[in-house]
Write an enzyme that holds these catalytic residues in place. Sequence first.
Site, PDB file in Angstrom:
ATOM      1  N   CYS A   1       2.882   8.247   2.116  1.00 41.33           N
ATOM      2  CA  CYS A   1       3.237   7.186   3.060  1.00 41.33           C
ATOM      3  C   CYS A   1       3.652   5.966   2.236  1.00 41.33           C
ATOM      4  CB  CYS A   1       2.015   6.903   3.935  1.00 41.33           C
ATOM      5  SG  CYS A   1       2.276   5.585   5.111  1.00 41.33           S
TER       6      CYS A   1
ATOM      7  N   CYS B   1       4.464  -7.000  15.450  1.00 41.21           N
ATOM      8  CA  CYS B   1       3.841  -6.253  16.545  1.00 41.21           C
ATOM      9  C   CYS B   1       2.390  -6.698  16.728  1.00 41.21           C
ATOM     10  CB  CYS B   1       3.894  -4.749  16.261  1.00 41.21           C
ATOM     11  SG  CYS B   1       5.573  -4.137  16.101  1.00 41.21           S
TER      12      CYS B   1
ATOM     13  N   CYS C   1       5.916  -7.990   7.212  1.00 40.36           N
ATOM     14  CA  CYS C   1       6.918  -7.502   8.168  1.00 40.36           C
ATOM     15  C   CYS C   1       7.247  -8.624   9.137  1.00 40.36           C
ATOM     16  CB  CYS C   1       6.381  -6.294   8.935  1.00 40.36           C
ATOM     17  SG  CYS C   1       7.594  -5.590  10.078  1.00 40.36           S
TER      18      CYS C   1
ATOM     19  N   CYS D   1      -0.558  -4.720  14.906  1.00 39.10           N
ATOM     20  CA  CYS D   1      -0.344  -4.349  13.511  1.00 39.10           C
ATOM     21  C   CYS D   1      -0.736  -5.504  12.594  1.00 39.10           C
ATOM     22  CB  CYS D   1       1.127  -3.986  13.313  1.00 39.10           C
ATOM     23  SG  CYS D   1       1.555  -3.692  11.593  1.00 39.10           S
TER      24      CYS D   1
ATOM     25  N   CYS E   1     -10.624  -0.632   2.445  1.00 42.07           N
ATOM     26  CA  CYS E   1      -9.510  -1.585   2.336  1.00 42.07           C
ATOM     27  C   CYS E   1      -8.373  -1.290   3.297  1.00 42.07           C
ATOM     28  CB  CYS E   1      -8.969  -1.616   0.903  1.00 42.07           C
ATOM     29  SG  CYS E   1      -8.280  -0.068   0.354  1.00 42.07           S
TER      30      CYS E   1
ATOM     31  N   GLU F   1       0.821  -1.213   0.000  1.00 47.23           N
ATOM     32  CA  GLU F   1       0.000   0.000   0.000  1.00 47.23           C
ATOM     33  C   GLU F   1       0.852   1.259   0.000  1.00 47.23           C
ATOM     34  OE1 GLU F   1      -3.983  -0.735   2.670  1.00 47.23           O
ATOM     35  OE2 GLU F   1      -2.193   0.041   3.609  1.00 47.23           O
TER      36      GLU F   1
HETATM   37  N1  SAH Z   1       7.615  -0.635  10.760  1.00 45.60           N
HETATM   38  C1  SAH Z   1       7.712   0.743  11.016  1.00 45.60           C
HETATM   39  C2  SAH Z   1       6.968   1.615  10.048  1.00 45.60           C
HETATM   40  C3  SAH Z   1       5.613   1.174   9.603  1.00 45.60           C
HETATM   41  S1  SAH Z   1       4.323   1.170  10.773  1.00 45.60           S
HETATM   42  C4  SAH Z   1       7.297   1.044  12.440  1.00 45.60           C
HETATM   43  O1  SAH Z   1       6.759   0.177  13.105  1.00 45.60           O
HETATM   44  O2  SAH Z   1       7.558   2.170  12.865  1.00 45.60           O
HETATM   45  C5  SAH Z   1       3.957   2.912  10.981  1.00 45.60           C
HETATM   46  C6  SAH Z   1       3.251   3.232  12.295  1.00 45.60           C
HETATM   47  O3  SAH Z   1       1.909   2.700  12.353  1.00 45.60           O
HETATM   48  C7  SAH Z   1       3.978   2.648  13.466  1.00 45.60           C
HETATM   49  O4  SAH Z   1       4.097   3.575  14.505  1.00 45.60           O
HETATM   50  C8  SAH Z   1       3.068   1.518  13.856  1.00 45.60           C
HETATM   51  O5  SAH Z   1       3.275   1.136  15.165  1.00 45.60           O
HETATM   52  C9  SAH Z   1       1.702   2.075  13.605  1.00 45.60           C
HETATM   53  N2  SAH Z   1       0.620   1.057  13.521  1.00 45.60           N
HETATM   54  C10 SAH Z   1       0.723  -0.206  13.089  1.00 45.60           C
HETATM   55  N3  SAH Z   1      -0.468  -0.835  13.174  1.00 45.60           N
HETATM   56  C11 SAH Z   1      -1.338   0.051  13.675  1.00 45.60           C
HETATM   57  C12 SAH Z   1      -2.727   0.014  13.991  1.00 45.60           C
HETATM   58  N4  SAH Z   1      -3.463  -1.088  13.796  1.00 45.60           N
HETATM   59  N5  SAH Z   1      -3.305   1.129  14.494  1.00 45.60           N
HETATM   60  C13 SAH Z   1      -2.582   2.238  14.674  1.00 45.60           C
HETATM   61  N6  SAH Z   1      -1.273   2.347  14.388  1.00 45.60           N
HETATM   62  C14 SAH Z   1      -0.647   1.261  13.896  1.00 45.60           C
HETATM   63 FE1  SF4 Z   2       6.285  -4.214  11.326  1.00 43.77          FE
HETATM   64 FE2  SF4 Z   2       5.606  -3.589  13.836  1.00 43.77          FE
HETATM   65 FE3  SF4 Z   2       5.927  -1.627  11.991  1.00 43.77          FE
HETATM   66 FE4  SF4 Z   2       3.850  -3.362  11.859  1.00 43.77          FE
HETATM   67  S1  SF4 Z   2       4.226  -1.835  13.459  1.00 43.77           S
HETATM   68  S2  SF4 Z   2       5.128  -2.684  10.165  1.00 43.77           S
HETATM   69  S3  SF4 Z   2       4.787  -5.277  12.591  1.00 43.77           S
HETATM   70  S4  SF4 Z   2       7.497  -3.044  12.793  1.00 43.77           S
END
Ligand code: SAH
Ligand code: SF4
Length: 387
Positions: A104, A115, A111, A118, A344, A91
């Site tokens: 973005c 997390c 990944c 996520c 989406c 995306e």
């Molecule tokens: N991997 C990197 C960058 C991509 S995620 C990182 O983790 O920083 C970008 C941001 O979106 C991160 O701060 C992540 O924690 C947040 N994020 C991921 N899933 C999310 C969700 N379901 N709701 C809100 N923020 C989310």
């Molecule tokens: Fe990867 Fe965590 Fe960033 Fe999601 S929030 S993209 S799992 S590092």
Amino acid sequence: MTANLLDFDLEGLAGFCERLGEKRFRAVQLFRWIHQKGATEFDDMSDLAKSLREKLKTSAVVRALPVLSQHISADGTIKWLFDVGGGNAIETVFIPEDDRGTLCVSSQAGCAVGCRFCSTGHQGFSRNLSAGEIIAQLWFAERFLRSHLERGERVISNVVMMGMGEPLQNYSALVPALRVMLDDHAYGLSRRRVTVSTSGVVPMIDRLGQDCPVALAVSLHASNDPLRNELVPLNRKYPIAELLAACRRYLAVAPRDFVTFEYCMLDGVNDTPAHAAELVALIQAQGERGSWCKFNLIPFNPFPASGLIRSSATSVARFAKTLSDAGIVTTIRKTRGDDIDAACGQLAGDVKDRTNVTTRMSKHRIVKIEAAITLPNAFNENTFNDQ
Ligand code: SAH
Ligand code: SF4
């Protein structure tokens, strides 16, 4: 083998020209055609010698990513889903604002960090994107927006590496892609306007500082190690103290005088007054009463498999107030693209698109606005602005 010219930064392209028996400076012309004019056909590159154009035709391509879908929100936010082959999709989101346009960008299909909150993390890791696949997102969006908006000038003023994937776990592709973004012969973005967001790959934060210091955002999400171990498993390898020390080191070379911390607000998990107080103490222990960083609170975007709930507007506002009262500049992420998010954005599973390719979707973190929050004036609206 045919080279994809989107893979090269200017230095790489100069090397490629040399290998073709051409002068290195030809790379500048070529670079401008590709990135500033959005050209894909060598015959259109009128100021290149015919002999060079012929050589390029047999040895190179400008290969963009196929678009699987495009959604335009009522507020102007645009989301593209690109096919990266093998059943994977990534995306990219454009977020227009009055004074700028932010793109973005994704760095990986899936990944590996995993997390808890996520959906990309839940899906697991498919593969790294190449530098060309990272830059193709900007190349396409800039080209699309310029023709769509019928404007000659640059539309994208900021890039955030906050799409799918952990950019610092794809370092060798990330750095050339960043260099293309920054290059005056390509997109000419200032270092302050390109942000790498990381879950905390400590050694790579240091390397980024040496190789290509752009603005840094760190996904903190917790105020202590046991909690962060659960939410961001990478914390077991690089605990909070090491992460904060790396952030402090980064400040010596950073284009801004602060690091941004992202904090995903999860109901009852990391959003209580006790967590806020613990966070203030943690940050202020690093000195300067916490003025070396900013916080961006992100209300959680729920997805079915997470088992987690978004914090209430009241909890978010209360948490923000605690940080702000302690002198730590705090913002709550604004809502954009709500209507297309529903279509989406927050899907956890695989979806079938029209071509019947199974595509892996990421979450998207354009969050719903919490309308009734009133914030103390220490809040500024945007974390990624230049102030
Ligand atoms: N991997 C990197 C960058 C991509 S995620 C990182 O983790 O920083 C970008 C941001 O979106 C991160 O701060 C992540 O924690 C947040 N994020 C991921 N899933 C999310 C969700 N379901 N709701 C809100 N923020 C989310
Ligand atoms: Fe990867 Fe965590 Fe960033 Fe999601 S929030 S993209 S799992 S590092």
